[in-house]
Design a protein around this motif. Structure first.
Motif, short mmCIF file in Angstrom:
data_model
loop_
_atom_site.label_atom_id
_atom_site.label_comp_id
_atom_site.label_asym_id
_atom_site.label_seq_id
_atom_site.Cartn_x
_atom_site.Cartn_y
_atom_site.Cartn_z
N ARG A 94 0.83 -1.22 0.00
CA ARG A 94 0.00 0.00 0.00
C ARG A 94 0.86 1.25 0.00
N ALA A 98 -6.59 3.14 1.43
CA ALA A 98 -7.81 2.83 0.67
C ALA A 98 -8.36 1.51 1.18
N GLY A 99 -9.61 1.23 0.82
CA GLY A 99 -10.22 -0.07 1.08
C GLY A 99 -10.21 -0.47 2.54
N SER A 100 -9.84 -1.73 2.77
CA SER A 100 -9.93 -2.29 4.13
C SER A 100 -8.99 -1.58 5.10
N PHE A 101 -7.92 -0.98 4.56
CA PHE A 101 -6.94 -0.28 5.41
C PHE A 101 -7.59 0.93 6.10
N ASP A 129 -9.58 -14.93 4.14
CA ASP A 129 -8.20 -14.42 3.95
C ASP A 129 -7.77 -13.48 5.08
N PHE A 131 -5.76 -11.27 7.83
CA PHE A 131 -4.44 -10.65 7.92
C PHE A 131 -3.60 -11.43 8.93
N ASP A 175 -2.58 0.77 -4.26
CA ASP A 175 -2.19 -0.47 -3.59
C ASP A 175 -2.37 -1.63 -4.55
N ASP A 200 -7.82 -5.97 -11.58
CA ASP A 200 -8.51 -6.81 -10.59
C ASP A 200 -7.75 -6.81 -9.26
N SER A 201 -6.43 -6.69 -9.34
CA SER A 201 -5.61 -6.88 -8.13
C SER A 201 -4.87 -5.61 -7.70
N CYS A 202 -5.12 -4.51 -8.42
CA CYS A 202 -4.47 -3.23 -8.07
C CYS A 202 -5.54 -2.16 -7.87
N ARG A 219 -16.80 -3.35 -7.31
CA ARG A 219 -17.13 -3.58 -5.90
C ARG A 219 -18.17 -2.57 -5.41
P1 TMP Z 1 -8.16 -4.28 0.53
O1 TMP Z 1 -8.10 -2.80 0.75
O2 TMP Z 1 -9.54 -4.79 0.25
O3 TMP Z 1 -7.49 -5.04 1.65
O4 TMP Z 1 -7.34 -4.58 -0.81
C1 TMP Z 1 -6.00 -4.17 -0.97
C2 TMP Z 1 -5.54 -4.44 -2.40
O5 TMP Z 1 -5.44 -5.83 -2.64
C3 TMP Z 1 -6.48 -3.91 -3.47
O6 TMP Z 1 -5.69 -3.41 -4.56
C4 TMP Z 1 -7.27 -5.09 -3.92
C5 TMP Z 1 -6.31 -6.23 -3.70
N1 TMP Z 1 -6.98 -7.46 -3.28
C6 TMP Z 1 -7.06 -8.53 -4.16
O7 TMP Z 1 -6.57 -8.46 -5.28
N2 TMP Z 1 -7.68 -9.67 -3.72
C7 TMP Z 1 -8.22 -9.80 -2.48
O8 TMP Z 1 -8.76 -10.87 -2.16
C8 TMP Z 1 -8.12 -8.68 -1.59
C9 TMP Z 1 -8.71 -8.76 -0.21
C10 TMP Z 1 -7.50 -7.55 -2.03
#
Ligand code: TMP
Length: 255
Positions: A94, A98-101, A129, A131, A175, A200-202, A219
Motif C-alpha cells: 500500500r 484505501a479499502g480495508s486499510f 483471507d 491478515f 495499492d 482486478d488486483s491493483c 465492488r
Molecule cells: P483491501 O483494501 O480490500 O485489503 O485490498 C487491498 C488491495 O489488494 C487492493 O488493490 C485489492 C487487492 N486485493 C485482491 O486483489 N484480492 C483480495 O482478495 C483482496 C482482499 C484484495
C-alpha cells in the motif's frame, strides 16, 4: 478450452495442463467477484484485457530481473506460465490509504502513507483471507523466514518499478496484491511472482482526477467498469485491436 486437463479453477482464472511438463496454461475469465465471493458478476472483456495487462507488466518486471512465472501470451485469453507451488499468502503493498486499510485504521481514503506498507493475508477463502504477521507465517510453516525476506524485497522492488511505470501514464498505484510461488529448477528452489497483475488486483487512480480505474468500480457499483479496464490497457499501449496486426505499442507517456 476443452480437451485439456483442468488443473484448477479460481474466481477469475482457470489453469490447464500445459504443453510441456512444468508448464500450465492460465485462462482469464470475465467473471468478477468481490467481498470473498459475496458479490459476483461479469465484466465483459475483462479476461482479454487482464491477459494483456498482466503480460505487459510481468514482461517489464522480467526485464528488470524480477523472477515471475510468466512465459508468454498464447492467445486473447491464455498465457503460458511455469507451474509453481503457490505460497498460501496474499501480499498487499500500500502507498495510499484505501479499502480495508481505511476501515481498520479509521483513515480517509486517499491519505498518503508515511511509507509503503506491506501486509500479508493467509490465503483461505473459508476464513476470509485473514491478515497475518510474520510470526503466524513462520509458526504455521506457510513460508520460511528466507522466503519471507525474498517476498518482501521483491514486493518492494515491484512497487517501486510499477509506481514509476504507472505514474508515467498518469495513473497512481494506490495499492495492489501479489501472489508468489516456489519454482524448482533441478534441486534449487526460488521464489517467483505468480498469478496476475491487473486492475482486478491493483487500485489504480487517475493521477490528476483521482478517478478509480480498477475493480473498485465493480465492488462499489460505480459503473463504467469495462471502460476503466480498457483505459488502463489503452494507456499502457496494450489495448487489443489498436495497432497494425494487433501489435503491442507500449505506453504513451503523460507529461
Ligand atoms: P483491501 O483494501 O480490500 O485489503 O485490498 C487491498 C488491495 O489488494 C487492493 O488493490 C485489492 C487487492 N486485493 C485482491 O486483489 N484480492 C483480495 O482478495 C483482496 C482482499 C484484495
Amino acid at each position: 478450452m476443452s480437451r485439456r486437463r483442468r488443473v484448477y479453477e479460481g474466481k477469475a482464472k482457470v489453469l490447464f495442463e500445459g504443453p510441456e511438463p512444468g508448464t500450465l496454461v492460465q485462462y482469464f475469465k470475465d467473471d468478477a467477484s468481490a467481498f470473498n465471493n459475496q458479490k459476483t458478476g461479469i465484466i465483459t472483456g475483462k479476461g482479454v484485457l487482464n491477459n494483456r495487462i498482466s503480460e505487459y507488466l510481468m514482461t517489464r518486471l522480467n526485464d528488470i530481473g524480477v523472477p515471475t512465472h510468466f512465459v508468454r501470451r498464447l492467445n486473447m485469453r491464455e498465457q503460458l506460465i511455469r507451474e509453481v507451488e503457490i505460497v498460501q499468502l496474499e501480499v498487499i503493498v500500500r502507498n495510499v490509504a484505501a479499502g480495508s486499510f481505511c476501515k481498520r485504521f479509521g483513515l480517509t481514503e486517499g491519505a498518503p502513507l508515511p511509507r509503503s506498507i506491506v501486509e500479508f493475508c493467509y490465503k483461505n477463502d473459508e476464513l476470509g483471507d485473514p491478515f497475518v504477521s510474520e510470526e503466524h507465517i513462520t509458526a504455521f510453516g506457510w513460508a520460511a523466514p528466507q522466503e519471507i525476506d525474498d517476498i518482501l524485497s521483491i514486493s518492494l522492488r515491484v512497487n517501486d518499478f510499477l509506481t514509476g511505470l504507472f505514474l508515467g501514464i498518469g495513473i497512481r498505484l494506490v495499492d495492489f496484491k501479489l501472489e508468489y510461488g516456489r519454482l524448482w529448477e533441478n534441486d534449487q528452489m526460488r521464489i517467483v511472482l505468480a498469478d496476475e497483475i491487473s486492475p482486478d488486483s491493483c487500485r489504480l487512480w487517475d493521477a490528476s482526477t483521482n478517478e478509480k480505474m480498477d475493480k473498485d468500480r465493480f465492488r462499489r457499483d460505480m459503473g463504467n467498469v469495462e471502460e476503466a479496464y480498457q483505459e488502463v490497457a489503452r494507456r499502457l499501449g496494450v489495448l487489443p485491436g489498436e495497432g497494425p496486426r494487433d501489435e503491442v505499442k507500449g505506453p504513451t507517456l503523460v507529461h
